[in-house]
Design a protein around this motif. Structure first.
Motif, PDB file in Angstrom:
ATOM      1  N   VAL A  12       0.846  -1.195   0.000  1.00 36.00           N
ATOM      2  CA  VAL A  12       0.000   0.000   0.000  1.00 36.00           C
ATOM      3  C   VAL A  12       0.880   1.244   0.000  1.00 36.00           C
ATOM      4  CG1 VAL A  12      -1.730   1.328   1.277  1.00 36.00           C
ATOM      5  CG2 VAL A  12      -1.984  -1.148   1.050  1.00 36.00           C
ATOM      6  N   GLN A  13       1.982   1.228   0.727  1.00 39.49           N
ATOM      7  CA  GLN A  13       2.909   2.363   0.755  1.00 39.49           C
ATOM      8  C   GLN A  13       3.419   2.672  -0.653  1.00 39.49           C
ATOM      9  OE1 GLN A  13       4.261   4.232   3.728  1.00 39.49           O
ATOM     10  NE2 GLN A  13       4.496   5.540   1.934  1.00 39.49           N
ATOM     11  N   ARG A  14       3.822   1.634  -1.392  1.00 38.43           N
ATOM     12  CA  ARG A  14       4.323   1.845  -2.750  1.00 38.43           C
ATOM     13  C   ARG A  14       3.226   2.409  -3.656  1.00 38.43           C
ATOM     14  NH1 ARG A  14       7.212  -2.531  -1.077  1.00 38.43           N
ATOM     15  NH2 ARG A  14       5.758  -4.098  -1.855  1.00 38.43           N
ATOM     16  N   PHE A  15       2.006   1.898  -3.515  1.00 36.37           N
ATOM     17  CA  PHE A  15       0.866   2.398  -4.287  1.00 36.37           C
ATOM     18  C   PHE A  15       0.642   3.881  -3.978  1.00 36.37           C
ATOM     19  CE2 PHE A  15      -3.721   3.188  -4.751  1.00 36.37           C
ATOM     20  CZ  PHE A  15      -3.966   2.687  -6.019  1.00 36.37           C
ATOM     21  N   SER A 104       0.989  -4.000  -4.987  1.00 32.38           N
ATOM     22  CA  SER A 104       1.232  -2.551  -4.966  1.00 32.38           C
ATOM     23  C   SER A 104       0.637  -1.861  -6.182  1.00 32.38           C
ATOM     24  CB  SER A 104       2.735  -2.255  -4.859  1.00 32.38           C
ATOM     25  OG  SER A 104       3.434  -2.806  -5.946  1.00 32.38           O
ATOM     26  N   GLY A 105      -0.133  -2.582  -6.969  1.00 28.81           N
ATOM     27  CA  GLY A 105      -0.835  -1.999  -8.105  1.00 28.81           C
ATOM     28  C   GLY A 105       0.046  -1.772  -9.319  1.00 28.81           C
ATOM     29  N   THR A 106      -0.569  -1.811 -10.477  1.00 28.36           N
ATOM     30  CA  THR A 106       0.112  -1.497 -11.735  1.00 28.36           C
ATOM     31  C   THR A 106      -0.092  -0.019 -12.029  1.00 28.36           C
ATOM     32  OG1 THR A 106      -1.873  -1.913 -13.042  1.00 28.36           O
ATOM     33  CG2 THR A 106      -0.432  -3.819 -12.615  1.00 28.36           C
ATOM     34  N   MET A 107       0.585   0.497 -13.038  1.00 22.98           N
ATOM     35  CA  MET A 107       0.356   1.892 -13.437  1.00 22.98           C
ATOM     36  C   MET A 107      -1.088   2.078 -13.885  1.00 22.98           C
ATOM     37  SD  MET A 107       2.672   3.917 -12.642  1.00 22.98           S
ATOM     38  CE  MET A 107       1.908   5.344 -13.367  1.00 22.98           C
ATOM     39  N   GLU A 108      -1.656   1.075 -14.523  1.00 18.52           N
ATOM     40  CA  GLU A 108      -3.065   1.148 -14.921  1.00 18.52           C
ATOM     41  C   GLU A 108      -3.962   1.266 -13.687  1.00 18.52           C
ATOM     42  OE1 GLU A 108      -6.418  -1.585 -17.162  1.00 18.52           O
ATOM     43  OE2 GLU A 108      -4.314  -1.877 -17.703  1.00 18.52           O
ATOM     44  N   PHE A 113      -7.403   4.487 -10.221  1.00 23.41           N
ATOM     45  CA  PHE A 113      -7.716   4.980  -8.878  1.00 23.41           C
ATOM     46  C   PHE A 113      -7.779   6.509  -8.874  1.00 23.41           C
ATOM     47  CE2 PHE A 113      -5.979   6.686  -4.869  1.00 23.41           C
ATOM     48  CZ  PHE A 113      -6.969   6.264  -3.989  1.00 23.41           C
ATOM     49  N   ILE A 114      -6.774   7.144  -9.452  1.00 20.48           N
ATOM     50  CA  ILE A 114      -6.748   8.608  -9.510  1.00 20.48           C
ATOM     51  C   ILE A 114      -7.988   9.131 -10.226  1.00 20.48           C
ATOM     52  CG2 ILE A 114      -5.543  10.605 -10.506  1.00 20.48           C
ATOM     53  CD1 ILE A 114      -2.896   8.975  -9.977  1.00 20.48           C
ATOM     54  N   ASP A 115      -8.325   8.516 -11.341  1.00 21.62           N
ATOM     55  CA  ASP A 115      -9.504   8.933 -12.098  1.00 21.62           C
ATOM     56  C   ASP A 115     -10.776   8.791 -11.270  1.00 21.62           C
ATOM     57  OD1 ASP A 115     -10.848   9.663 -14.687  1.00 21.62           O
ATOM     58  OD2 ASP A 115     -11.733   7.683 -14.370  1.00 21.62           O
TER      59      ASP A 115
END
Length: 134
Positions: A12-15, A104-108, A113-115
């Protein structure tokens, strides 16, 4: 925009670090007995094959009225328990579930998430089911 987060293994920290780097949003790691002044979004992890981390549950219990949404990480190897802490927090505290991501999630994942946070929930009223797309 404030992101309150809980992390154990660093995923989660990396995300969160990547989200903050892209957006400039504020991220605050939750602590025991933490009371928040400003509204924000909760990002947590799933532990013990489908449990809410104790620190996350305590934080959400004390601060749920100021949380716009919850997002959770998990591992797809857990099958139906993937990221289920987010589902449980959403149900227990009536906070919309925004998103689930693996490890930690991909760039996608990060961009999605941001969107979601920026465009689908930034000014929405709490309790909106609009975010329940995860």
């Amino acid at each position: 925009m404030i992101l309150y987060y809980d992390t154990k293994t660093g995923n989660v920290q990396r995300f969160i670090d990547k989200v903050v780097q892209i957006t400039g949003w504020t991220a605050i790691r939750i602590q025991k007995d933490m009371q928040i002044e400003e509204e924000g979004h909760l990002v947590t992890f799933t532990t013990n094959f489908g449990q809410i981390p104790a620190l996350t549950e305590d934080f959400a219990t004390k601060n749920n009225a100021k949380l716009y949404s919850v997002t959770s990480s998990g591992n797809r190897n857990w099958g139906r328990n993937f990221g289920v802490a987010g589902d449980k927090v959403a149900s227990l505290f009536e906070i919309p579930l925004a998103f689930k991501f693996e490890l930690s999630g991909t760039m996608e994942d990060i961009n999605q998430f941001i969107d979601i946070i920026k465009n689908q929930y930034y000014d929405s009223k709490r309790g909106s089911k609009k975010l329940d797309i995860a």
